[in-house]
Design an enzyme around this catalytic site. Structure first.
Site, PDB file in Angstrom:
ATOM      1  CB  SER A  95      -1.079   0.060   1.095  1.00 19.13           C
ATOM      2  OG  SER A  95      -1.955   0.938   1.180  1.00 19.13           O
TER       3      SER A  95
ATOM      4  CG  ASP B 251      -7.425  -1.833  -3.524  1.00 20.26           C
ATOM      5  OD1 ASP B 251      -8.045  -1.178  -2.536  1.00 20.26           O
ATOM      6  OD2 ASP B 251      -6.183  -1.888  -3.481  1.00 20.26           O
TER       7      ASP B 251
ATOM      8  CG  HIS C  18      -5.946  -1.972   0.237  1.00 24.78           C
ATOM      9  ND1 HIS C  18      -5.536  -1.323  -0.733  1.00 24.78           N
ATOM     10  CD2 HIS C  18      -5.249  -1.787   1.231  1.00 24.78           C
ATOM     11  CE1 HIS C  18      -4.360  -0.456  -0.277  1.00 24.78           C
ATOM     12  NE2 HIS C  18      -4.341  -0.746   0.929  1.00 24.78           N
TER      13      HIS C  18
END
Length: 358
Positions: A174, A303, A331
């Site tokens: 991320s 996501d 995600h």
């Protein structure tokens, strides 16, 4: 030539396509009990793995016991670095896997533990350098960390390279993945002398698109609230320790990441505004020029943090970049197996791709 969005092939250069090492991840499908249409599927494949799925497929030995080191930074601060050494005699040529965690993550995040178990099974050393303030103790200076923190990553990676004589590979998750890509872009031809390859998982390489997405609807009420629940108290503590630097009134009023970044992240880390921060810190514009170190960019198209239309396409990346964009996964999710599931397939697929570059 591969498909424009690189969803069905592994792209390594404009002129040739090399066989996929992990078609299972490229064509990932969620288990039947976590299926769902559109945003529903994306959300359940995000939330459930983070809370309930196991880091190992056999659901055994989930705890990870790290050895922690504290490193003093050049600006008078510190970071905490968690190590998991491979068992057995020390090996000078043993690979080292470095993982940079996501926003408000740590070495105990579900994905970090999954990668730890995988690295240990391969006989690799593994290390998680925490971003400032994420190791359980507040850092000393007013600064924290951000999505484009390539200078911090450069210092960390070069320090690791000085003490580890074997090959080094890096994964960013991320926020950590976007920062890792920005490091590779800034390092240019020197990146390959530090690491053999890099991977960005579920990274918001277009921060403007992701930032606005997190400010809407379900995302705003669930994910944004979760992040602000820890981000705001940390920033307010820094405001008390360093008066006059943080916009306290604006910080108290912040209800989404746009407002939080405008009140704290941007002014403290040298950006003029949220817009300036999101523009300058995004890795997507620099992907086209990447040619010096192999890079895998893995994003699920459902996501909830990263709109599918913002993902890079084949013509927007350089010859060193491989894009994996499965339709499902959420995600940093990608769960598999029987209820309650596991997330071991993610490090397995990514690790095998990395191992090709040793």
């Amino acid at each position: 030539m591969p498909a424009p969005a690189c969803r069905r092939t592994c792209r390594t250069s404009p002129s040739r396509t090399r066989p996929c090492t992990e078609r299972a991840m490229l064509h990932y499908q969620a288990p039947r009990w976590l299926k769902g249409p559109g945003s529903l599927g994306g959300n359940v494949q995000t939330i459930w793995p983070a809370l309930y799925s196991h880091p190992r497929a056999d659901q055994a030995g989930e705890a990870v016991s790290y050895q922690r080191e504290r490193w003093d930074t050049p600006d008078g601060d510190f970071i905490d670095v968690d190590w998991l050494r491979a068992s057995g005699a020390p090996g000078d040529d043993r690979p080292l896997l470095v993982l940079f965690h996501g926003l408000e993550g740590s070495s105990q995040s579900h994905y970090a533990r999954a990668f730890a178990h995988w690295a240990q099974a391969q006989g690799w050393d593994y290390v998680v350098p925490h971003f400032r303030g994420c190791s359980g103790e507040m850092n000393r200076t007013v600064r924290a960390y951000h999505s484009g923190d390539h200078e911090e990553l450069d210092w960390v990676l070069r320090r690791l390279a000085l003490r580890h004589t074997g090959p080094m590979l890096a994964v960013g998750v991320s926020l950590g993945g976007n920062a890792l890509l920005r490091w590779a872009q800034e390092a240019g031809s020197q990146a390959g002398a530090v690491v053999k390859a890099v991977v960005a998982i579920s990274s918001p390489v277009d921060l403007t698109a992701a930032g606005h997405a997190l400010g809407l609807g379900f995302n705003r009420h669930v994910y944004t609230r979760m992040f602000l629940r820890t981000l705001k108290p940390k920033a307010l503590a820094k405001a008390r320790a360093h008066p006059g630097v943080v916009k306290v009134d604006a910080l108290l009023a912040a209800r989404d990441l746009y407002e939080y970044d405008n009140a704290y992240t941007a002014p403290v880390h040298g950006f003029a505004s949220t817009e300036d921060y999101w523009l300058r810190a995004s890795a997507k514009p620099g992907l086209r020029a990447m040619r010096h170190v192999p890079a895998l960019v893995l994003n699920a198209r459902n996501d909830p943090f990263v709109p599918a239309e913002s993902l890079p396409r084949a013509h927007e990346v350089g010859p060193a970049v491989t894009l994996w964009q499965p339709d499902e996964g959420g995600h940093v999710g990608f769960p598999q197996g029987r209820f309650p599931g596991h997330v071991a397939d993610l490090p397995r697929a990514v690790g095998r791709w990395l191992a090709q570059h040793l």
